[in-house]
Write an enzyme that holds these catalytic residues in place. Structure first.
Site, PDB file in Angstrom:
ATOM      1  CE  LYS A  42      -7.532   7.372   4.041  1.00 24.60           C
ATOM      2  NZ  LYS A  42      -6.174   6.790   3.880  1.00 24.60           N
ATOM      3  CE  LYS A  75      -1.899   1.922   3.683  1.00 27.44           C
ATOM      4  NZ  LYS A  75      -2.191   3.422   3.663  1.00 27.44           N
ATOM      5  N   GLY A  98       1.787  -2.080   8.600  1.00 25.73           N
ATOM      6  CA  GLY A  98       2.941  -1.196   8.382  1.00 25.73           C
ATOM      7  C   GLY A  98       4.318  -1.511   9.095  1.00 25.73           C
ATOM      8  NE  ARG A  99       3.449   2.513  12.598  1.00 24.65           N
ATOM      9  CZ  ARG A  99       2.791   3.259  13.522  1.00 24.65           C
ATOM     10  NH1 ARG A  99       3.275   4.264  14.107  1.00 24.65           N
ATOM     11  NH2 ARG A  99       1.353   3.189  13.594  1.00 24.65           N
ATOM     12  NE  ARG A 137       1.586  -1.669  15.536  1.00 22.37           N
ATOM     13  CZ  ARG A 137       0.970  -1.311  14.497  1.00 22.37           C
ATOM     14  NH1 ARG A 137       0.480  -1.880  13.503  1.00 22.37           N
ATOM     15  NH2 ARG A 137       1.264   0.085  14.075  1.00 22.37           N
ATOM     16  CG  HIS A 180     -14.203  13.943  -0.093  1.00 26.05           C
ATOM     17  ND1 HIS A 180     -14.722  13.812   1.265  1.00 26.05           N
ATOM     18  CD2 HIS A 180     -15.530  14.359  -0.641  1.00 26.05           C
ATOM     19  CE1 HIS A 180     -15.797  14.276   1.429  1.00 26.05           C
ATOM     20  NE2 HIS A 180     -16.295  14.518   0.362  1.00 26.05           N
ATOM     21  CG  ASP A 181     -12.568  17.198  -6.295  1.00 23.45           C
ATOM     22  OD1 ASP A 181     -13.583  18.110  -6.691  1.00 23.45           O
ATOM     23  OD2 ASP A 181     -11.266  17.563  -6.361  1.00 23.45           O
ATOM     24  CB  ILE A 182     -17.215  17.641  -8.462  1.00 19.71           C
ATOM     25  CG1 ILE A 182     -16.050  17.818  -9.302  1.00 19.71           C
ATOM     26  CG2 ILE A 182     -17.491  18.930  -7.487  1.00 19.71           C
ATOM     27  CD1 ILE A 182     -16.310  18.949 -10.267  1.00 19.71           C
ATOM     28  N   PRO A 183     -17.991  14.584  -8.833  1.00 20.21           N
ATOM     29  CG  PRO A 183     -20.183  13.706  -8.516  1.00 20.21           C
ATOM     30  CD  PRO A 183     -19.328  15.040  -8.380  1.00 20.21           C
ATOM     31  CB  THR A 222     -12.837  16.113 -10.003  1.00 20.60           C
ATOM     32  OG1 THR A 222     -13.101  17.211 -10.574  1.00 20.60           O
ATOM     33  CG2 THR A 222     -11.152  16.032  -9.576  1.00 20.60           C
ATOM     34  CB  THR A 234      -9.935   5.054  12.641  1.00 18.51           C
ATOM     35  OG1 THR A 234      -8.592   5.079  12.068  1.00 18.51           O
ATOM     36  CG2 THR A 234     -10.565   3.697  12.164  1.00 18.51           C
ATOM     37  CG  ASP A 251      -4.940   4.803   1.670  1.00 22.88           C
ATOM     38  OD1 ASP A 251      -5.797   5.092   1.415  1.00 22.88           O
ATOM     39  OD2 ASP A 251      -4.204   4.739   2.733  1.00 22.88           O
TER      40      ASP A 251
END
Ligand code: C5P
Length: 241
Positions: A68, A39, A217-218, A188, A70-73, A75, A127, A66
């Site tokens: 995410k 990712k 990740g870590r 984890r 979030h804009d007008i359809p 775009t 989250t 990843d």
């Protein structure tokens, strides 16, 4: 959506949270063979752009990009077509972009065609947002109800699934059924430090609750030997890449 691309047998996607292209490539190279994919997110993309994504895709591992959206359809549709063109296997949008935006994201992915289209996933409630934060932006808490509402909206508009915390797997699964893909961070192994993640589960617990993809990740990237850490997780899950 039609012709849902299948997910790798190994559900682990390693989060390459770095702006450093050489480090990201080295990490991906080290863990390949022990994970299902990688990712990359806003930090990596902002530093390295499309060429950076291509360098990761060229390693031959499925890439969850990843960003995410979030804009007008219109775009969002253009952005989905662009990242599909880079070869991303999984892309995402914010469900709170609303019905027309979700439809545009779905249609753009379907226009790529068949199983070569990316899986399109939505983020419900970040989250990092608690009930007070939801109220501050004019949304009615509790957060869990909003999460389930947005997961159902995502499903009703034909997207493939959502990103959710381990604690949200069961309510979303109950509301959206077995086919809806659940991508779960906050994982984890019991031998790894929890870091800043608070509500965590082990890879095995998340799988048993019904997660389809695990973003880790870590525990892998911060290990002295990332390949050995990824191999240990794969072994605990009983999967190979
Ligand atoms: O290092 P760690 O395993 O905590 O990394 C988890 C990854 O999943 C990070 O890329 C983080 O941004 C992402 N993520 C998360 N929690 C969410 C959504 C995404 O930890 N709710």
């Amino acid at each position: 959506m039609t012709n849902t691309p299948s997910l790798p047998t190994n559900p682990v996607f390693v989060a390459l949270d770095t702006p450093d292209l050489d480090r990201a490539v080295a990490l991906a190279h080290a863990v390949r063979g022990h994970v299902g994919g990688v990712k990359t997110g806003l930090e990596f993309f902002s530093a390295n752009g499309a060429d950076g994504v291509r360098a990761i895709v060229d390693l031959g591992l499925p890439v969850f990009l990843d960003l995410k959206f979030h804009d007008i359809p219109n775009t969002v549709a253009g952005a989905i077509r662009a990242v599909a063109g880079l070869g991303a296997a999984v892309v995402n949008v914010h469900a709170s972009g609303g019905p027309a935006m979700l439809d545009a994201a779905r249609d753009a992915a379907e226009s790529v065609g068949g199983t070569s289209r990316p899986l399109v996933i939505a983020v419900t409630v970040l989250t990092s947002m608690d009930d007070g934060d939801l109220s501050a932006v004019g949304q009615t808490p509790p957060a869990e109800e909003q999460v389930v509402r947005l997961a159902q909206l995502t499903q009703n508009h034909g997207l493939d699934g959502v990103v959710c915390s381990p604690a949200e797997i069961e309510p979303i699964r109950a509301a959206c059924g077995p086919e809806f893909k659940l991508i779960v961070p906050g994982i984890r192994p019991d031998w790894a430090a929890s870091g800043d993640q608070k509500r965590i589960t082990t890879p095995r617990q998340a799988r048993d609750r019904g997660a389809d993809m695990l973003v880790i990740g870590r525990p892998i990237t911060g290990a002295d030997d990332p390949a050995a850490a990824a191999a240990r997780i794969a072994e605990e899950l009983g999967v190979s890449a």
